[in-house]
Design a protein around this motif. Structure first.
Motif, PDB file in Angstrom:
ATOM      1  N   CYS A 149      29.522 -23.684 -22.175  1.00  0.00           N
ATOM      2  CA  CYS A 149      30.123 -24.983 -21.858  1.00  0.00           C
ATOM      3  C   CYS A 149      29.374 -26.103 -22.573  1.00  0.00           C
ATOM      4  CB  CYS A 149      30.065 -25.202 -20.348  1.00  0.00           C
ATOM      5  SG  CYS A 149      30.726 -26.799 -19.846  1.00  0.00           S
TER       6      CYS A 149
ATOM      7  N   CYS B  10      28.010 -28.618 -19.380  1.00  0.00           N
ATOM      8  CA  CYS B  10      26.922 -28.237 -18.463  1.00  0.00           C
ATOM      9  C   CYS B  10      26.073 -27.079 -18.987  1.00  0.00           C
ATOM     10  CB  CYS B  10      27.480 -27.919 -17.074  1.00  0.00           C
ATOM     11  SG  CYS B  10      28.312 -26.315 -16.968  1.00  0.00           S
TER      12      CYS B  10
ATOM     13  N   CYS C 267      35.260 -23.761 -18.280  1.00  0.00           N
ATOM     14  CA  CYS C 267      33.991 -23.471 -17.620  1.00  0.00           C
ATOM     15  C   CYS C 267      34.223 -23.423 -16.117  1.00  0.00           C
ATOM     16  CB  CYS C 267      32.971 -24.553 -17.966  1.00  0.00           C
ATOM     17  SG  CYS C 267      31.448 -24.416 -16.997  1.00  0.00           S
TER      18      CYS C 267
ATOM     19  N   LYS D  73      32.073 -23.522 -13.826  1.00  0.00           N
ATOM     20  CA  LYS D  73      31.134 -24.362 -13.069  1.00  0.00           C
ATOM     21  C   LYS D  73      31.592 -25.816 -12.991  1.00  0.00           C
ATOM     22  CE  LYS D  73      27.560 -21.686 -11.916  1.00  0.00           C
ATOM     23  NZ  LYS D  73      28.348 -20.584 -11.391  1.00  0.00           N
ATOM     24  N   CYS D  74      32.170 -26.343 -14.097  1.00  0.00           N
ATOM     25  CA  CYS D  74      32.478 -27.787 -14.121  1.00  0.00           C
ATOM     26  C   CYS D  74      33.907 -28.077 -14.580  1.00  0.00           C
ATOM     27  CB  CYS D  74      31.465 -28.527 -14.993  1.00  0.00           C
ATOM     28  SG  CYS D  74      31.713 -28.272 -16.762  1.00  0.00           S
TER      29      CYS D  74
HETATM   30 ZN    ZN Z   1      30.511 -26.487 -17.527  1.00  0.00          ZN
END
Ligand code: ZN
Lengths: 390, 149
Positions: B40, B43, B54, B56-57
């Motif tokens: 990513c 992040c 991604c 996560k984000c």
């Molecule tokens: Zn990310």
């Protein structure tokens, strides 16, 4: 994430019956549609239902609802679906459709079939070769699908120093139970020597750690509990049903054997159901691979991490050469996927219904009232079902 | 992204591995002996297999990024039978390992292990990346580092 106990469908939808063709570990000269039609027509007759009593159909994609409707001459449907297996998915979709009022009485079916992908002998049947491939081929450098279970079995043995004989107890339990099931594909007795000397397929798992590819079909009627009370067999109510999956659901990216779909199922099924492992009379953990059963026993709470093998040894009925939890609870009394045949959960659910209806013949567990079916594996198909009768 | 190989040739080279647009850069990297794992841009989190976002984000700024391929064997099996593949006959069981890459905890890549007899390969051993040709196509593999663990 908080686990919801919301369950408005609880006990309002039930199985009215279940039937099977029985299973063969050899290629039959039957199509999947032919096997499904046999199981379904047998069940409709047993339940005293006419074709026109059915207004919903649900089964795997290998036999389309439309082809089955056409074959059985079911005049009109208001709902049908062909979702992916394992089989609790079919159950949940059918029960939800009944509960929502989209239809009233669903014919639910599964057709385990010896597809050419599974075995070399299935591949020799030209009719099976032309069926659509259900799995990718040509790449040995992967933990994809069934191989992922081998990978995590290897890790389990490494982490907990589990002797392979402990896996063998799962296979021997199934085989001992299958001796009482005339519909089971594999009924010859199995010793620990047989298990330990079986052909290695993917180390550390051998042929007898893996379910048996079979031809055969199971059929079910799912309807309202109220309607089921008017039919010949006692209703088996769906107290709770869930699927479970976590974000790291790719085989080689799974976080650990302590964090996967089983844990979601255990948590959600417990929150939604009225009974749990101490209350059941018979237990149906999935056994497509021996490691899945060992891990289910731990994940559902019968024992701690890495202890399932010792738990089985401590709960072994030496006389019948099978598991009897607390001297009372048989496990997969029909022989499970390893010996009745690889049914992707339909055999477990069929036997659960027969046990709760008192129709399991010589396998009958006395006064069986409640059961848990914990189906599926680690990655993208864990499932749970809490069933009981009045 | 510009590539020296046409989409058509790339797809036909890796069709048996299930290549799609989200994994195309990873497979193109193999042709250059580069192990590329999606990372990513927002992040810096890696993920595999290649996804278009991604987790996560939710950034779509993910790019196939070279990793060392150094790591530790987390999962290990030996195939006594398996799919037909050039140069694999399974008479010697074929090792397949999922390796926890040094770049990020829990990030694994799966490949075979070359250069050591099966008896010496075990969970927990350190490995590094290597390449071999399978039917003329560069294929990633792991090699044990520094003898016994
Ligand atoms: Zn990310």
């Amino acid at each position: 994430m908080s686990t919801s106990s919301r369950n408005p469908m609880k006990d309002l939808v039930a199985f009215a019956g279940a039937a099977t063709t029985g299973f063969s570990a050899h290629n039959t000269d039957r199509t999947p549609l032919s096997l499904a039609a046999e199981a379904c027509s047998k069940l409709l007759r047993e339940c005293g239902l006419k074709a026109s009593d059915i207004d919903g159909i649900c089964g795997p994609s290998s036999v389309s609802a439309g082809d089955l409707q056409n074959t059985l001459g079911i005049p009109e449907l208001t709902w049908w679906s062909n979702p992916p297996i394992p089989f609790v998915n079919q159950v949940i979709q059918a029960a939800s459709a009944v509960h929502a009022g989209v239809c009233d009485t669903v014919l639910v079916y599964h057709v385990p079939y010896r597809h050419a992908f599974f075995t070399a002998s299935a591949l020799r049947d030209p009719f099976r070769r032309v069926m659509p491939a259900i799995a990718p081929g040509g790449n040995p450098d992967t933990m994809w699908g069934p191989i992922g279970y081998t990978a995590w079995a290897s890790r389990y043995i490494h982490d907990y120093n589990v002797p392979k004989e402990r896996f063998g107890l799962v296979a021997i339990n199934d085989r001992s139970n299958a001796q009482d099931n005339p519909g089971a594909a594999m009924r010859e007795p199995m010793t620990m020597d047989d298990y330990m000397s079986a052909r290695m397929v993917r180390w550390p798992l051998c042929l007898l750690d893996m379910d048996v590819p079979v031809d055969g079909a199971d059929a079910f009627i799912i309807t309202t509990t109220e309607r089921a009370r008017d039919l010949p067999f006692s209703p088996v109510m769906i107290n709770a049903a869930v699927l479970g999956m976590v974000d790291a659901n790719v085989e080689d990216q799974t976080v650990s054997l302590e964090h996967h779909g089983h844990h979601v199922v255990a948590k959600a099924l417990k929150a939604k159901s009225d009974f749990w492992i101490d209350d059941i009379d018979v237990y149906f953990p999935y056994d497509g691979f021996t490691i899945i059963t060992l891990n289910w026993l731990e994940n559902i709470g019968f024992c701690g991490r890495g202890e399932a093998g010792d738990f089985l040894a401590a709960n072994w009925d030496a006389e019948k050469n099978r598991i009897l939890i607390n001297g009372r609870i048989p496990v997969n009394p029909h022989g499970g996927a390893l010996s009745e045949g690889g049914t992707q959960g339909s055999g477990h659910i069929r036997e659960a219904i027969h046990q709760l209806q008192g129709r399991a013949g010589v396998r009958q567990v006395a006064n069986a009232r409640r059961t848990l079916v914990t189906a599926g594996g680690f990655f993208y198909n864990a499932q749970g079902l809490a069933l009981h009768r009045d | 992204m510009s590539r020296s190989i046409s989409d058509s040739d790339l797809v036909s080279t890796f069709a048996h591995l299930g290549i799609d647009r989200d994994s195309a850069a990873h497979y193109a990297g193999r042709l250059e002996h580069l192990l590329l794992i999606n990372r990513c841009g927002e992040c810096s989190t890696y993920h595999h297999p290649p996804r278009p976002m991604c987790a996560k984000c939710w950034s779509t700024d993910v790019a196939a990024t070279e990793v060392t391929g150094n790591g530790v064997i987390d999962l290990l099996i030996f195939l006594h039978q398996g799919p037909q593949a050039p140069g694999v006959d399974y008479s010697t069981p074929y090792p397949v390992a999922s390796v926890a890459l040094d770049e990020q905890a829990g990030l694994r890549f799966t490949a075979t292990v070359i250069g050591s007899p099966n008896e010496e390969i075990a969970i927990g051993q350190r490995v590094t990346l290597d390449w071999f040709d399978r039917a003329g196509v560069p294929t990633p593999a792991f090699r044990l580092v520094g003898g016994a663990a």
